[in-house]
Design a protein around this motif. Structure first.
Motif, PDB file in Angstrom:
ATOM      1  N   ARG A  48       0.852  -1.196   0.000  1.00 16.98           N
ATOM      2  CA  ARG A  48       0.000   0.000   0.000  1.00 16.98           C
ATOM      3  C   ARG A  48       0.882   1.238   0.000  1.00 16.98           C
ATOM      4  O   ARG A  48       1.661   1.462   0.912  1.00 16.98           O
ATOM      5  N   GLY A  50      -0.002   5.054  -0.222  1.00 17.81           N
ATOM      6  CA  GLY A  50      -1.132   5.979  -0.219  1.00 17.81           C
ATOM      7  C   GLY A  50      -2.413   5.175  -0.359  1.00 17.81           C
ATOM      8  O   GLY A  50      -2.640   4.215   0.371  1.00 17.81           O
ATOM      9  N   ASN A  51      -3.243   5.533  -1.339  1.00 19.91           N
ATOM     10  CA  ASN A  51      -4.486   4.802  -1.586  1.00 19.91           C
ATOM     11  C   ASN A  51      -4.327   3.687  -2.609  1.00 19.91           C
ATOM     12  O   ASN A  51      -5.294   3.017  -2.941  1.00 19.91           O
ATOM     13  N   TYR A  52      -3.123   3.513  -3.142  1.00 21.14           N
ATOM     14  CA  TYR A  52      -2.896   2.525  -4.183  1.00 21.14           C
ATOM     15  C   TYR A  52      -2.446   1.203  -3.559  1.00 21.14           C
ATOM     16  O   TYR A  52      -1.637   1.177  -2.623  1.00 21.14           O
ATOM     17  N   GLU A  53      -2.960   0.092  -4.086  1.00 24.15           N
ATOM     18  CA  GLU A  53      -2.681  -1.225  -3.523  1.00 24.15           C
ATOM     19  C   GLU A  53      -2.384  -2.218  -4.642  1.00 24.15           C
ATOM     20  O   GLU A  53      -3.019  -2.177  -5.692  1.00 24.15           O
TER      21      GLU A  53
END
Length: 170
Positions: A48, A50-53
């Motif tokens: 992860r 930030g908001n990216y996974e």
């Protein structure tokens, strides 16, 4: 309920059937069929930034280990990776040469990880990463810095139809 009614009960299986898996919901214990081989998923890393996974699945067949990378960017991206020996130091360079091929930095950053299975020892860690591709985007280098240890993997893209997922549990 008596002994005979338990033995002869029609409701023998109380466990629900395993849920169907996608490349974004693979679990440790599942079996992945790829390139005519069956691999057991023995580790999973969720990254992860930030908001990216995105996900890395450690696949084991005999003594061979490969990694399946999966991420949903604008579209689903999948890749197969294998660790290689390449001396790298921080800061990561803008380009690298490996086995006569030049790779160019695509993206880099720091991610927090969730580790499962054989990867549980890195749970909660931070990893510095850098992703490189060749001119044709047919070969990739992935660099992960775990503290002082730097791991390099070489990979190539695959399509989702090239793998079959067999759920090992719910």
């Amino acid at each position: 309920m008596g002994l005979f009614s338990k033995i002869f009960s029609k409701n023998k299986n109380t466990n629900p059937a395993p849920k169907e898996r996608t490349v974004l919901t693979i679990k440790v214990g599942d079996i992945i069929n790829y390139d005519l081989n069956d691999y057991e998923v023995v580790g999973k890393i969720t990254y992860r930034d930030g908001n990216y996974e995105w996900y890395g699945y450690q696949l084991l067949e005999g003594h061979d280990t490969i990694w399946l990378a999966a991420e949903m960017d604008d579209e689903l991206e999948l890749g197969i990776y294998k660790k290689v020996q390449l001396a790298i130091s921080k800061p990561y360079p803008k380009q690298l040469t490996f086995e006569g091929k030049t790779y160019y930095l695509e993206e880099s950053g720091t991610a927090r990880v969730i580790g499962e299975g054989r990867s549980k020892n890195i749970h909660g860690s931070l990893v510095d990463y850098a992703d490189y591709s060749d001119d044709d985007e047919e070969s990739f280098l992935s660099i992960e810095g775990w503290g002082t240890e730097i791991e390099v993997s070489i990979g190539y893209p695959i399509e989702s139809y090239e793998i079959k997922i067999m759920a090992g549990s719910n």
